[in-house]
Design a protein around this motif. Structure first.
Motif, PDB file in Angstrom:
ATOM      1  N   TRP A   1       0.835  -1.250   0.123  1.00  0.00           N
ATOM      2  CA  TRP A   1      -0.067   0.090   0.019  1.00  0.00           C
ATOM      3  C   TRP A   1       0.884   1.392  -0.025  1.00  0.00           C
ATOM      4  N   HIS A   2       2.155   1.109   0.557  1.00  0.00           N
ATOM      5  CA  HIS A   2       3.005   2.287   0.740  1.00  0.00           C
ATOM      6  C   HIS A   2       3.544   2.468  -0.654  1.00  0.00           C
ATOM      7  N   ARG A   3       3.852   1.674  -1.293  1.00  0.00           N
ATOM      8  CA  ARG A   3       4.250   1.874  -2.714  1.00  0.00           C
ATOM      9  C   ARG A   3       3.326   2.131  -3.623  1.00  0.00           C
ATOM     10  N   LEU A   4       1.940   1.986  -3.324  1.00  0.00           N
ATOM     11  CA  LEU A   4       1.081   2.184  -4.385  1.00  0.00           C
ATOM     12  C   LEU A   4       0.658   3.663  -4.238  1.00  0.00           C
ATOM     13  N   GLY A   5       0.823   4.065  -2.987  1.00  0.00           N
ATOM     14  CA  GLY A   5       0.605   5.564  -2.596  1.00  0.00           C
ATOM     15  C   GLY A   5       1.536   6.559  -3.279  1.00  0.00           C
ATOM     16  N   THR A   6       2.838   5.886  -3.081  1.00  0.00           N
ATOM     17  CA  THR A   6       3.941   6.658  -3.851  1.00  0.00           C
ATOM     18  C   THR A   6       3.711   6.861  -5.331  1.00  0.00           C
ATOM     19  N   ALA A   7       3.515   5.664  -5.697  1.00  0.00           N
ATOM     20  CA  ALA A   7       3.341   5.624  -7.295  1.00  0.00           C
ATOM     21  C   ALA A   7       2.024   6.616  -7.575  1.00  0.00           C
ATOM     22  N   HIS A   8       0.876   6.472  -6.990  1.00  0.00           N
ATOM     23  CA  HIS A   8      -0.088   7.549  -7.368  1.00  0.00           C
ATOM     24  C   HIS A   8       0.223   8.986  -7.167  1.00  0.00           C
ATOM     25  N   PHE A   9       1.068   9.336  -6.002  1.00  0.00           N
ATOM     26  CA  PHE A   9       1.489  10.415  -5.955  1.00  0.00           C
ATOM     27  C   PHE A   9       2.498  11.016  -7.175  1.00  0.00           C
ATOM     28  N   TYR A  10       3.249  10.072  -7.616  1.00  0.00           N
ATOM     29  CA  TYR A  10       4.121  10.593  -8.674  1.00  0.00           C
ATOM     30  C   TYR A  10       3.484  10.830 -10.062  1.00  0.00           C
ATOM     31  N   ILE A  11       2.328  10.224 -10.088  1.00  0.00           N
ATOM     32  CA  ILE A  11       1.644  10.439 -11.446  1.00  0.00           C
ATOM     33  C   ILE A  11       0.452  11.430 -11.318  1.00  0.00           C
ATOM     34  N   GLY A  12       0.514  12.181  -9.925  1.00  0.00           N
ATOM     35  CA  GLY A  12      -0.510  13.182  -9.915  1.00  0.00           C
ATOM     36  C   GLY A  12      -1.678  12.737  -9.556  1.00  0.00           C
ATOM     37  N   GLU A  13      -2.109  11.492  -9.159  1.00  0.00           N
ATOM     38  CA  GLU A  13      -3.481  10.859  -8.533  1.00  0.00           C
ATOM     39  C   GLU A  13      -3.199  11.089  -6.932  1.00  0.00           C
ATOM     40  N   TYR A  14      -3.676  12.391  -6.514  1.00  0.00           N
ATOM     41  CA  TYR A  14      -3.424  12.711  -4.957  1.00  0.00           C
ATOM     42  C   TYR A  14      -4.456  11.903  -4.272  1.00  0.00           C
ATOM     43  N   GLN A  15      -5.585  11.994  -4.807  1.00  0.00           N
ATOM     44  CA  GLN A  15      -6.610  11.366  -3.898  1.00  0.00           C
ATOM     45  C   GLN A  15      -6.301   9.742  -3.691  1.00  0.00           C
TER      46      GLN A  15
ATOM     47  N   ARG B   1      -4.285   3.443   4.212  1.00  0.00           N
ATOM     48  CA  ARG B   1      -4.444   2.102   4.225  1.00  0.00           C
ATOM     49  C   ARG B   1      -3.239   1.400   4.746  1.00  0.00           C
ATOM     50  N   SER B   2      -1.906   1.686   4.139  1.00  0.00           N
ATOM     51  CA  SER B   2      -0.725   1.458   4.907  1.00  0.00           C
ATOM     52  C   SER B   2      -0.564   1.818   6.193  1.00  0.00           C
ATOM     53  N   LEU B   3      -0.977   2.750   6.928  1.00  0.00           N
ATOM     54  CA  LEU B   3      -0.914   3.061   8.238  1.00  0.00           C
ATOM     55  C   LEU B   3      -1.920   2.457   9.005  1.00  0.00           C
ATOM     56  N   GLU B   4      -3.215   2.037   8.330  1.00  0.00           N
ATOM     57  CA  GLU B   4      -4.033   1.386   9.329  1.00  0.00           C
ATOM     58  C   GLU B   4      -3.582  -0.077   9.544  1.00  0.00           C
ATOM     59  N   ILE B   5      -2.708  -0.449   8.684  1.00  0.00           N
ATOM     60  CA  ILE B   5      -2.236  -1.967   8.780  1.00  0.00           C
ATOM     61  C   ILE B   5      -1.052  -1.908  10.025  1.00  0.00           C
ATOM     62  N   GLU B   6      -0.145  -0.650   9.798  1.00  0.00           N
ATOM     63  CA  GLU B   6       0.960  -0.536  10.690  1.00  0.00           C
ATOM     64  C   GLU B   6       1.222   0.839  10.623  1.00  0.00           C
ATOM     65  N   HIS B   7       1.418   1.601  11.679  1.00  0.00           N
ATOM     66  CA  HIS B   7       2.112   2.891  11.526  1.00  0.00           C
ATOM     67  C   HIS B   7       3.384   2.789  11.070  1.00  0.00           C
ATOM     68  N   ASN B   8       4.124   3.827  10.481  1.00  0.00           N
ATOM     69  CA  ASN B   8       5.256   3.654   9.781  1.00  0.00           C
ATOM     70  C   ASN B   8       5.706   5.409   9.538  1.00  0.00           C
TER      71      ASN B   8
END
Length: 413
Positions: free
Chosen positions: A59-73, A81-88
């Motif tokens: 989920w973390h990597r997915l968030g990073t990828a969405h951010f880098y292509i401008g899909e901020y939401q 979702r990544s943070l719900e599984i475990e705070h990091n």
């Protein structure tokens, strides 16, 4: 087939045959992250979800990828979702980026504080060893505070305006510059509210006095609970140092419209080889000089390169045009650049420290942005609350500079 293509094919085959092998999944994610192929990374993450393998890192990597292509939401949802599984801390800091891009400043700047936990190396000043507390918003009347610069040169220019806010609260404000930021001393000395600027040669240094507090410069927005649209003054707050006023007076009488230009970042090839993600960012930010050629046919304009690092190929290209005045070899400091900006009618720059400097000086500036830009420029804007004199010309299609350049030509004709 090149080495990269061959490696991709091997990894895809391995992932297809062994989708439950976490080592292979990690290699595939790392490959697409390093090559900045974020859309393929998203497909890998979606396949992991189909196999119920979507863990915190996925989920973390997915968030990073969405951010880098401008899909901020979508990036916000994935990081949450990544943070719900475990705070990091890395995921929390990652979440700060799309939040800030969406203008959700309170949570965005709060999570931005996780940068020091996510990447301890950026705490270059080792504040915990200075035996002074970090400022958290306590009353500053009669107190002293040491602000330290961080991140890039443009960041220090952009957020230096906040030191006047601290001074207005009654604080004595000193600024210590990262060794890589020492070139900013001259222009930052003109910022209101700074008592003194401290320069150091390396990370080992001894302060000449004790302060009541310290604070990293980019933490000030969150602590002060400011937003650029409301509380941050966007009028000019940097000027050319007195020692450099009228340094380039010989250009004052030129009859043409004088335009400063910056088309490429100054990151070295050695640095880019070690940091491929920065290489991808450089490609997306930078414009091939030849793509600006329609501007150079405007005979009533004279163009002044304001970037210091110019390739030999670009320098030869510049020499073809009589209306390009290459002064770049004379610009050894930001004070020199500020003095040259003073002589310009307009500055056209990609997203670099020069764009920040011109905006901070109140010079009419056009900031050329890629299809996906840094969080501070937000989405689908032609202006920015950070700099009143700046306009944003952004790509409408990824990698295509034709539309912004044509818009520039129409403006200048």
């Amino acid at each position: 087939m090149g080495d990269t293509d061959g490696a991709e094919k091997l990894l895809e085959e391995a992932f297809y045959n062994q989708p439950f092998n976490k080592d292979i999944v990690t290699l595939v994610f790392s490959f697409y992250m390093d090559t900045a192929d974020y859309r393929k990374l998203i497909k890998v993450a979606q396949r992991c979800m189909a196999f119920h393998l979507a863990d915190r890192l996925c989920w973390h990597r997915l968030g990073t990828a969405h951010f880098y292509i401008g899909e901020y939401q979508s990036a916000v949802l994935a990081f949450r979702r990544s943070l719900e599984i475990e705070h990091n801390p890395k995921a929390s800091f990652g979440l700060s980026q799309p939040l800030l891009a969406l203008g959700l400043y309170e949570e965005g700047f709060n999570r931005f504080e996780e940068r020091f936990v996510a990447n301890p190396s950026i705490n270059w000043i080792r504040a915990e060893k200075m035996h002074m507390p970090k400022w958290q918003g306590e009353p500053l009347a009669g107190k002293s505070i040491l602000i330290w610069s961080e991140q890039g040169l443009g960041d220090s220019i952009q957020f230096s305006r906040l030191l006047a806010v601290l001074s207005a609260q009654g604080a004595l404000v000193d600024l210590i510059l990262h060794p890589h930021h020492s070139d900013l001393e001259g222009v930052l000395s003109t910022v209101a509210g700074i008592n003194s600027i401290i320069l150091i040669a390396g990370n080992r240094f001894k302060l000449q006095r004790r302060y009541d507090y310290h604070c990293p410069m980019m933490s000030l927005m969150g602590i002060l609970k400011l937003t650029p649209a409301i509380e941050v003054a966007n009028e000019a707050y940097i000027s050319t140092p007195a020692s450099h006023k009228n340094k380039w007076f010989e250009y004052q009488e030129r009859p043409e419209k004088k335009i400063g230009i910056v088309w490429s970042t100054a990151l070295s090839d050695a640095f880019l080889k070690e940091h491929p993600m920065h290489a991808a960012a450089k490609v997306k930010k930078s414009i091939a000089l030849r793509q600006l050629e329609p501007l150079f046919h405007l005979s009533h304009c004279c163009f002044f390169p304001l970037q210091i690092a110019i390739s030999e190929e670009d320098r030869q290209y510049l020499s073809k045009y009589d209306n390009i005045c290459d002064v770049s070899e004379k610009l050894s400091t930001f004070s020199d650049t500020a003095a040259m900006i003073d002589e310009m009618d307009l500055v056209i720059s990609i997203d670099t420290s020069v764009a920040h400097l011109a905006g901070a000086m109140g010079k009419e500036t056009i900031n050329l942005l890629g299809y996906v830009s840094d969080w501070r420029w937000q989405q689908n804007r032609e202006d920015t609350p950070w700099y009143a004199s700046m306009s944003l010309y952004q790509q409408t299609f990824e990698g295509n500079w034709e539309q912004p350049v044509n818009k520039l030509v129409r403006l200048l004709q």
